[in-house]
Design an enzyme around this catalytic site. Structure first.
Site, PDB file in Angstrom:
ATOM      1  N   CYS A  82     -19.491   1.798   8.369  1.00  0.00           N
ATOM      2  CA  CYS A  82     -18.717   1.171   9.441  1.00  0.00           C
ATOM      3  C   CYS A  82     -17.509   2.080   9.664  1.00  0.00           C
ATOM      4  CB  CYS A  82     -18.282  -0.225   8.998  1.00  0.00           C
ATOM      5  SG  CYS A  82     -17.189  -1.038  10.177  1.00  0.00           S
ATOM      6  N   CYS A  98     -16.227  -9.099   5.662  1.00  0.00           N
ATOM      7  CA  CYS A  98     -15.628  -7.823   5.278  1.00  0.00           C
ATOM      8  C   CYS A  98     -14.424  -8.115   4.391  1.00  0.00           C
ATOM      9  CB  CYS A  98     -15.210  -7.054   6.529  1.00  0.00           C
ATOM     10  SG  CYS A  98     -14.565  -5.421   6.111  1.00  0.00           S
ATOM     11  N   CYS A 105       0.368   0.288  10.359  1.00  0.00           N
ATOM     12  CA  CYS A 105      -0.022  -0.754   9.413  1.00  0.00           C
ATOM     13  C   CYS A 105       1.145  -1.478   8.759  1.00  0.00           C
ATOM     14  CB  CYS A 105      -0.922  -0.151   8.345  1.00  0.00           C
ATOM     15  SG  CYS A 105      -1.495  -1.406   7.189  1.00  0.00           S
ATOM     16  N   ARG A 113     -18.087  -2.958  17.618  1.00  0.00           N
ATOM     17  CA  ARG A 113     -17.291  -4.154  17.305  1.00  0.00           C
ATOM     18  C   ARG A 113     -15.983  -4.173  18.084  1.00  0.00           C
ATOM     19  NH1 ARG A 113     -20.011  -6.440  12.989  1.00  0.00           N
ATOM     20  NH2 ARG A 113     -21.307  -4.894  11.941  1.00  0.00           N
ATOM     21  N   CYS A 141       0.838  -1.210   0.000  1.00  0.00           N
ATOM     22  CA  CYS A 141       0.000   0.000   0.000  1.00  0.00           C
ATOM     23  C   CYS A 141       0.871   1.258   0.000  1.00  0.00           C
ATOM     24  CB  CYS A 141      -0.919  -0.013   1.221  1.00  0.00           C
ATOM     25  SG  CYS A 141      -2.030   1.407   1.264  1.00  0.00           S
ATOM     26  N   CYS A 158     -19.380  -6.388   3.528  1.00  0.00           N
ATOM     27  CA  CYS A 158     -18.754  -5.097   3.815  1.00  0.00           C
ATOM     28  C   CYS A 158     -17.450  -5.040   3.025  1.00  0.00           C
ATOM     29  CB  CYS A 158     -18.474  -5.013   5.322  1.00  0.00           C
ATOM     30  SG  CYS A 158     -17.587  -3.515   5.822  1.00  0.00           S
ATOM     31  N   CYS A 213       0.184   4.853   6.972  1.00  0.00           N
ATOM     32  CA  CYS A 213      -0.440   4.676   8.296  1.00  0.00           C
ATOM     33  C   CYS A 213       0.586   4.004   9.226  1.00  0.00           C
ATOM     34  CB  CYS A 213      -1.693   3.816   8.175  1.00  0.00           C
ATOM     35  SG  CYS A 213      -2.799   4.392   6.864  1.00  0.00           S
TER      36      CYS A 213
HETATM   37  S1  SF4 Z   1      -4.257   1.008   6.907  1.00  0.00           S
HETATM   38 FE1  SF4 Z   1      -2.605  -0.008   5.743  1.00  0.00          FE
HETATM   39  S2  SF4 Z   1      -3.645  -0.820   3.936  1.00  0.00           S
HETATM   40 FE2  SF4 Z   1      -5.007   0.719   4.839  1.00  0.00          FE
HETATM   41  S3  SF4 Z   1      -4.514   2.627   3.789  1.00  0.00           S
HETATM   42 FE3  SF4 Z   1      -3.221   2.568   5.642  1.00  0.00          FE
HETATM   43  S4  SF4 Z   1      -1.295   1.620   4.954  1.00  0.00           S
HETATM   44 FE4  SF4 Z   1      -2.824   1.189   3.394  1.00  0.00          FE
END
Ligand code: SF4
Length: 329
Positions: free
Chosen positions: A190, A98, A61, A262, A54, A130, A58
Protein backbone atom coordinates in the site's frame (compact mmCIF):
# COMPACT_ATOMS: atom_id res chain seq x y z
CA UNK A 1 -9.70 -4.99 -19.62
CA UNK A 2 -6.76 -2.59 -19.55
CA UNK A 3 -3.24 -3.81 -20.05
CA UNK A 4 -1.19 -3.22 -16.93
CA UNK A 5 1.93 -1.31 -17.95
CA UNK A 6 4.95 -0.42 -15.90
CA UNK A 7 6.86 1.46 -18.59
CA UNK A 8 5.03 4.78 -18.28
CA UNK A 9 7.02 7.87 -19.15
CA UNK A 10 6.74 11.21 -17.37
CA UNK A 11 5.46 12.74 -20.62
CA UNK A 12 2.68 10.17 -20.96
CA UNK A 13 1.52 10.62 -17.37
CA UNK A 14 1.72 14.39 -17.74
CA UNK A 15 -0.45 14.25 -20.88
CA UNK A 16 -3.07 12.27 -18.94
CA UNK A 17 -2.93 14.50 -15.84
CA UNK A 18 -3.27 17.67 -17.89
CA UNK A 19 -6.25 16.63 -20.06
CA UNK A 20 -9.37 18.79 -19.88
CA UNK A 21 -11.00 17.66 -16.64
CA UNK A 22 -14.14 16.14 -18.17
CA UNK A 23 -12.10 14.18 -20.73
CA UNK A 24 -9.87 12.90 -17.96
CA UNK A 25 -12.86 11.95 -15.86
CA UNK A 26 -14.48 10.10 -18.76
CA UNK A 27 -11.32 8.15 -19.57
CA UNK A 28 -10.69 7.23 -15.94
CA UNK A 29 -14.33 6.17 -15.44
CA UNK A 30 -14.07 3.97 -18.54
CA UNK A 31 -10.87 2.31 -17.30
CA UNK A 32 -12.45 1.86 -13.88
CA UNK A 33 -15.57 0.17 -15.30
CA UNK A 34 -13.45 -2.12 -17.46
CA UNK A 35 -11.45 -3.34 -14.50
CA UNK A 36 -13.59 -3.11 -11.36
CA UNK A 37 -17.16 -3.14 -10.16
CA UNK A 38 -17.48 0.64 -9.92
CA UNK A 39 -20.39 0.44 -7.49
CA UNK A 40 -18.34 -1.31 -4.81
CA UNK A 41 -16.18 0.76 -2.50
CA UNK A 42 -14.12 -0.84 0.21
CA UNK A 43 -14.44 0.66 3.66
CA UNK A 44 -11.20 0.54 5.62
CA UNK A 45 -10.56 1.59 9.18
CA UNK A 46 -7.38 3.07 10.50
CA UNK A 47 -6.45 2.56 14.13
CA UNK A 48 -3.59 4.42 15.74
CA UNK A 49 -2.10 1.67 17.88
CA UNK A 50 0.74 3.92 19.09
CA UNK A 51 0.21 7.65 18.89
CA UNK A 52 2.61 10.60 18.80
CA UNK A 53 6.15 11.04 20.10
CA UNK A 54 7.64 10.17 16.71
CA UNK A 55 11.31 11.13 16.20
CA UNK A 56 10.79 11.84 12.48
CA UNK A 57 10.19 15.34 11.09
CA UNK A 58 7.48 14.86 8.41
CA UNK A 59 6.29 18.47 8.00
CA UNK A 60 2.64 17.50 7.67
CA UNK A 61 2.43 15.26 10.70
CA UNK A 62 1.08 16.25 14.11
CA UNK A 63 2.58 13.07 15.59
CA UNK A 64 6.17 14.27 15.21
CA UNK A 65 7.49 14.90 18.73
CA UNK A 66 9.29 18.07 17.67
CA UNK A 67 6.11 19.95 16.69
CA UNK A 68 3.80 21.55 19.23
CA UNK A 69 0.38 20.17 18.40
CA UNK A 70 -2.62 18.92 20.41
CA UNK A 71 -1.62 15.30 19.91
CA UNK A 72 -0.82 13.56 23.18
CA UNK A 73 1.71 10.75 22.96
CA UNK A 74 0.33 7.36 23.96
CA UNK A 75 2.07 4.00 24.32
CA UNK A 76 1.28 0.87 22.34
CA UNK A 77 -2.36 -0.23 22.75
CA UNK A 78 -3.23 -3.43 24.58
CA UNK A 79 -4.12 -6.28 22.19
CA UNK A 80 -7.70 -6.58 23.46
CA UNK A 81 -8.41 -2.91 22.72
CA UNK A 82 -7.33 -3.42 19.11
CA UNK A 83 -9.51 -6.54 18.81
CA UNK A 84 -12.51 -4.61 20.18
CA UNK A 85 -11.94 -1.74 17.75
CA UNK A 86 -11.54 -4.18 14.87
CA UNK A 87 -14.83 -5.92 15.74
CA UNK A 88 -16.60 -2.56 15.96
CA UNK A 89 -15.14 -1.48 12.59
CA UNK A 90 -16.22 -4.78 11.01
CA UNK A 91 -19.75 -4.39 12.37
CA UNK A 92 -19.88 -1.00 10.66
CA UNK A 93 -18.93 -2.42 7.27
CA UNK A 94 -15.12 -2.26 7.29
CA UNK A 95 -13.34 -5.14 5.62
CA UNK A 96 -9.81 -3.86 6.16
CA UNK A 97 -8.10 -2.69 9.33
CA UNK A 98 -4.93 -0.67 9.11
CA UNK A 99 -2.90 -0.40 12.31
CA UNK A 100 -0.58 2.60 12.45
CA UNK A 101 2.26 3.18 14.90
CA UNK A 102 4.18 6.46 15.04
CA UNK A 103 7.60 4.84 14.85
CA UNK A 104 10.61 5.70 12.71
CA UNK A 105 11.24 1.99 12.22
CA UNK A 106 10.28 -1.35 13.62
CA UNK A 107 12.56 -2.71 16.33
CA UNK A 108 12.85 -6.37 17.26
CA UNK A 109 11.44 -6.09 20.75
CA UNK A 110 8.39 -6.96 22.86
CA UNK A 111 6.38 -4.19 21.25
CA UNK A 112 6.86 -5.76 17.82
CA UNK A 113 5.87 -9.13 19.30
CA UNK A 114 2.67 -7.49 20.52
CA UNK A 115 1.98 -6.10 17.05
CA UNK A 116 2.46 -9.60 15.61
CA UNK A 117 -0.17 -10.87 18.07
CA UNK A 118 -2.52 -8.06 17.01
CA UNK A 119 -2.07 -9.05 13.37
CA UNK A 120 -2.91 -12.70 14.18
CA UNK A 121 -6.01 -11.75 16.16
CA UNK A 122 -7.42 -9.32 13.57
CA UNK A 123 -6.68 -11.78 10.77
CA UNK A 124 -8.79 -14.32 12.66
CA UNK A 125 -11.72 -11.90 12.34
CA UNK A 126 -11.56 -12.40 8.55
CA UNK A 127 -10.52 -8.83 7.91
CA UNK A 128 -7.69 -7.71 5.66
CA UNK A 129 -4.94 -6.59 8.01
CA UNK A 130 -2.59 -3.78 7.06
CA UNK A 131 0.15 -2.21 9.17
CA UNK A 132 2.04 1.03 8.88
CA UNK A 133 4.89 0.98 11.35
CA UNK A 134 7.73 2.83 9.63
CA UNK A 135 10.83 1.32 8.11
CA UNK A 136 11.06 -2.44 8.08
CA UNK A 137 13.74 -5.06 7.41
CA UNK A 138 13.12 -8.05 5.15
CA UNK A 139 13.15 -10.32 8.21
CA UNK A 140 10.54 -8.22 10.02
CA UNK A 141 8.36 -8.13 6.90
CA UNK A 142 8.51 -11.92 6.82
CA UNK A 143 7.48 -12.15 10.48
CA UNK A 144 4.47 -9.94 9.75
CA UNK A 145 3.57 -12.08 6.74
CA UNK A 146 3.85 -15.24 8.85
CA UNK A 147 1.49 -13.67 11.39
CA UNK A 148 -1.12 -13.22 8.65
CA UNK A 149 -0.53 -9.63 7.54
CA UNK A 150 -2.12 -8.88 4.16
CA UNK A 151 -0.68 -5.45 3.36
CA UNK A 152 2.01 -3.05 4.51
CA UNK A 153 1.57 0.68 4.04
CA UNK A 154 4.58 2.84 3.31
CA UNK A 155 3.74 6.00 1.37
CA UNK A 156 6.30 7.64 -0.86
CA UNK A 157 4.43 10.89 -0.08
CA UNK A 158 5.62 13.03 -3.03
CA UNK A 159 8.27 13.17 -5.75
CA UNK A 160 11.89 12.40 -4.95
CA UNK A 161 12.75 16.00 -5.82
CA UNK A 162 10.26 17.47 -3.34
CA UNK A 163 10.84 14.87 -0.62
CA UNK A 164 13.73 16.75 1.03
CA UNK A 165 11.47 19.80 1.49
CA UNK A 166 9.05 17.74 3.55
CA UNK A 167 11.19 15.25 5.48
CA UNK A 168 14.86 15.39 6.39
CA UNK A 169 15.19 12.46 8.79
CA UNK A 170 15.13 9.76 6.10
CA UNK A 171 15.61 9.52 2.35
CA UNK A 172 13.42 8.56 -0.57
CA UNK A 173 15.65 5.54 -1.06
CA UNK A 174 14.92 4.44 2.52
CA UNK A 175 11.25 4.46 1.57
CA UNK A 176 11.80 2.40 -1.55
CA UNK A 177 14.01 -0.07 0.33
CA UNK A 178 11.21 -0.82 2.81
CA UNK A 179 8.75 -1.32 -0.05
CA UNK A 180 11.24 -3.77 -1.57
CA UNK A 181 11.42 -5.67 1.73
CA UNK A 182 7.62 -5.83 1.87
CA UNK A 183 7.55 -7.31 -1.64
CA UNK A 184 10.18 -9.90 -0.74
CA UNK A 185 7.85 -11.22 1.95
CA UNK A 186 5.05 -11.52 -0.63
CA UNK A 187 2.91 -9.01 1.22
CA UNK A 188 0.73 -6.65 -0.78
CA UNK A 189 1.99 -3.08 -0.96
CA UNK A 190 0.00 0.00 0.00
CA UNK A 191 1.80 3.13 -1.15
CA UNK A 192 0.65 6.51 -2.31
CA UNK A 193 1.08 10.12 -1.40
CA UNK A 194 -0.23 13.42 -0.19
CA UNK A 195 -1.04 16.46 -2.26
CA UNK A 196 -1.07 19.99 -0.93
CA UNK A 197 2.49 19.87 0.45
CA UNK A 198 3.58 22.82 -1.69
CA UNK A 199 4.57 20.53 -4.56
CA UNK A 200 4.14 21.34 -8.25
CA UNK A 201 2.01 19.39 -10.71
CA UNK A 202 5.26 17.97 -12.04
CA UNK A 203 6.05 16.56 -8.56
CA UNK A 204 2.65 14.87 -8.50
CA UNK A 205 3.21 13.37 -11.93
CA UNK A 206 6.67 12.15 -10.91
CA UNK A 207 5.27 10.58 -7.76
CA UNK A 208 2.67 8.70 -9.81
CA UNK A 209 5.42 7.63 -12.20
CA UNK A 210 7.45 6.07 -9.36
CA UNK A 211 4.41 4.01 -8.33
CA UNK A 212 3.26 3.14 -11.85
CA UNK A 213 6.71 1.98 -12.97
CA UNK A 214 7.30 -0.37 -10.05
CA UNK A 215 7.84 -3.92 -11.27
CA UNK A 216 4.50 -4.72 -9.66
CA UNK A 217 2.12 -1.84 -9.00
CA UNK A 218 1.16 -1.30 -5.38
CA UNK A 219 -2.10 -3.18 -4.88
CA UNK A 220 -3.32 -0.19 -2.90
CA UNK A 221 -2.67 3.48 -3.68
CA UNK A 222 -3.88 6.01 -1.11
CA UNK A 223 -4.34 9.54 -2.40
CA UNK A 224 -4.43 12.02 0.48
CA UNK A 225 -5.13 15.74 0.53
CA UNK A 226 -3.17 17.52 3.23
CA UNK A 227 -5.16 18.29 6.36
CA UNK A 228 -3.12 21.19 7.75
CA UNK A 229 -2.66 20.89 11.51
CA UNK A 230 -1.79 23.78 13.77
CA UNK A 231 1.71 23.49 15.13
CA UNK A 232 3.14 21.69 12.10
CA UNK A 233 5.32 23.49 9.53
CA UNK A 234 2.55 23.07 6.92
CA UNK A 235 -0.21 24.51 9.12
CA UNK A 236 -0.89 27.42 6.75
CA UNK A 237 -1.06 25.46 3.51
CA UNK A 238 -4.26 26.23 1.54
CA UNK A 239 -6.90 23.58 0.99
CA UNK A 240 -6.30 21.39 -2.08
CA UNK A 241 -8.84 22.42 -4.77
CA UNK A 242 -11.26 19.56 -5.49
CA UNK A 243 -10.37 19.37 -9.19
CA UNK A 244 -6.74 18.62 -8.29
CA UNK A 245 -7.87 15.71 -6.12
CA UNK A 246 -10.03 14.41 -8.98
CA UNK A 247 -7.04 14.72 -11.36
CA UNK A 248 -4.81 12.71 -9.03
CA UNK A 249 -7.38 9.96 -8.49
CA UNK A 250 -8.19 9.76 -12.22
CA UNK A 251 -4.56 9.66 -13.30
CA UNK A 252 -3.74 7.02 -10.68
CA UNK A 253 -6.69 4.94 -11.92
CA UNK A 254 -5.57 5.15 -15.56
CA UNK A 255 -1.90 4.34 -14.98
CA UNK A 256 -2.57 1.64 -12.35
CA UNK A 257 -5.86 0.15 -13.58
CA UNK A 258 -5.98 -2.84 -11.24
CA UNK A 259 -4.92 -1.16 -8.01
CA UNK A 260 -7.29 -0.10 -5.27
CA UNK A 261 -7.22 3.70 -5.29
CA UNK A 262 -8.02 4.96 -1.83
CA UNK A 263 -9.63 8.34 -1.32
CA UNK A 264 -7.93 8.97 2.00
CA UNK A 265 -7.24 12.08 4.12
CA UNK A 266 -9.04 15.30 3.33
CA UNK A 267 -12.59 13.99 2.88
CA UNK A 268 -13.99 16.07 5.74
CA UNK A 269 -13.56 19.14 3.57
CA UNK A 270 -15.15 17.48 0.53
CA UNK A 271 -18.93 17.55 0.08
CA UNK A 272 -20.64 14.46 -1.35
CA UNK A 273 -20.67 16.05 -4.81
CA UNK A 274 -16.86 16.32 -4.87
CA UNK A 275 -16.35 12.82 -3.48
CA UNK A 276 -18.80 11.53 -6.12
CA UNK A 277 -16.45 12.78 -8.84
CA UNK A 278 -13.56 10.96 -7.17
CA UNK A 279 -15.56 7.69 -7.14
CA UNK A 280 -16.47 8.32 -10.78
CA UNK A 281 -12.74 8.85 -11.48
CA UNK A 282 -11.90 5.46 -10.01
CA UNK A 283 -11.54 5.75 -6.26
CA UNK A 284 -12.76 2.49 -4.80
CA UNK A 285 -11.94 2.71 -1.14
CA UNK A 286 -12.35 5.15 1.72
CA UNK A 287 -11.25 5.22 5.32
CA UNK A 288 -14.15 5.30 7.75
CA UNK A 289 -14.37 6.52 11.31
CA UNK A 290 -14.38 9.91 12.98
CA UNK A 291 -10.59 10.08 13.01
CA UNK A 292 -7.88 9.24 10.53
CA UNK A 293 -5.05 8.53 12.99
CA UNK A 294 -5.22 11.98 14.58
CA UNK A 295 -7.04 14.18 12.04
CA UNK A 296 -10.82 14.49 11.56
CA UNK A 297 -12.71 12.23 9.14
CA UNK A 298 -16.42 11.98 8.21
CA UNK A 299 -18.60 9.84 10.52
CA UNK A 300 -19.63 6.34 9.47
CA UNK A 301 -23.26 7.54 9.46
CA UNK A 302 -22.57 10.34 6.99
CA UNK A 303 -20.55 7.97 4.79
CA UNK A 304 -23.43 5.48 4.74
CA UNK A 305 -25.80 8.28 3.74
CA UNK A 306 -23.38 9.21 0.95
CA UNK A 307 -23.23 5.56 -0.22
CA UNK A 308 -27.05 5.51 -0.34
CA UNK A 309 -27.21 8.69 -2.41
CA UNK A 310 -24.54 7.49 -4.85
CA UNK A 311 -25.73 3.87 -5.08
CA UNK A 312 -22.48 2.50 -3.68
CA UNK A 313 -22.08 -0.63 -1.59
CA UNK A 314 -19.29 -1.57 0.82
CA UNK A 315 -16.98 -4.15 -0.69
CA UNK A 316 -15.86 -7.36 0.98
CA UNK A 317 -12.16 -7.83 1.73
CA UNK A 318 -9.99 -7.98 -1.39
CA UNK A 319 -8.02 -10.75 0.30
CA UNK A 320 -11.02 -13.00 -0.29
CA UNK A 321 -10.42 -12.59 -4.04
CA UNK A 322 -6.89 -13.88 -3.51
CA UNK A 323 -8.29 -16.88 -1.63
CA UNK A 324 -10.87 -17.61 -4.35
CA UNK A 325 -8.19 -17.36 -7.04
CA UNK A 326 -6.03 -19.82 -5.09
CA UNK A 327 -8.95 -22.26 -4.82
CA UNK A 328 -9.80 -21.98 -8.52
CA UNK A 329 -6.17 -22.37 -9.67
S1 SF4 B 1 4.22 10.56 9.29
FE1 SF4 B 1 4.29 11.17 11.46
S2 SF4 B 1 4.25 9.23 12.58
FE2 SF4 B 1 4.82 8.76 10.46
S3 SF4 B 1 7.05 8.79 10.43
FE3 SF4 B 1 6.38 10.88 9.87
S4 SF4 B 1 6.33 11.99 11.83
FE4 SF4 B 1 6.39 9.82 12.32
Amino acid sequence: MSIVRNDWTTEEISAIYNKPLLDLLYEAATVHRENKDYSEVQISSLVSIKTGGCPEDCSYCPQAARYHTDVKAQGLMPIQEVIDLAKEAKSQGSSRLCMGAAWREVKDNKQFDRVLEMVKEVNNLEMEVCCTLGMLSADQAQKLADAGLYAYNHNIDTSEEHYGEIISTRTYDDRLKTIENVRKADLTVCSGGIIGLGETNEDRIKMLKVLATMEKHPESVPINALVPVEGTPLQDQPRVPFDEMVRMVATARIVMPKSVVRLSAGRTEMPTSEQALCFMAGANSIFAGDKLLTTPNPSVKSDMEMFDILGLTPREAFKNEKKKAAVEA
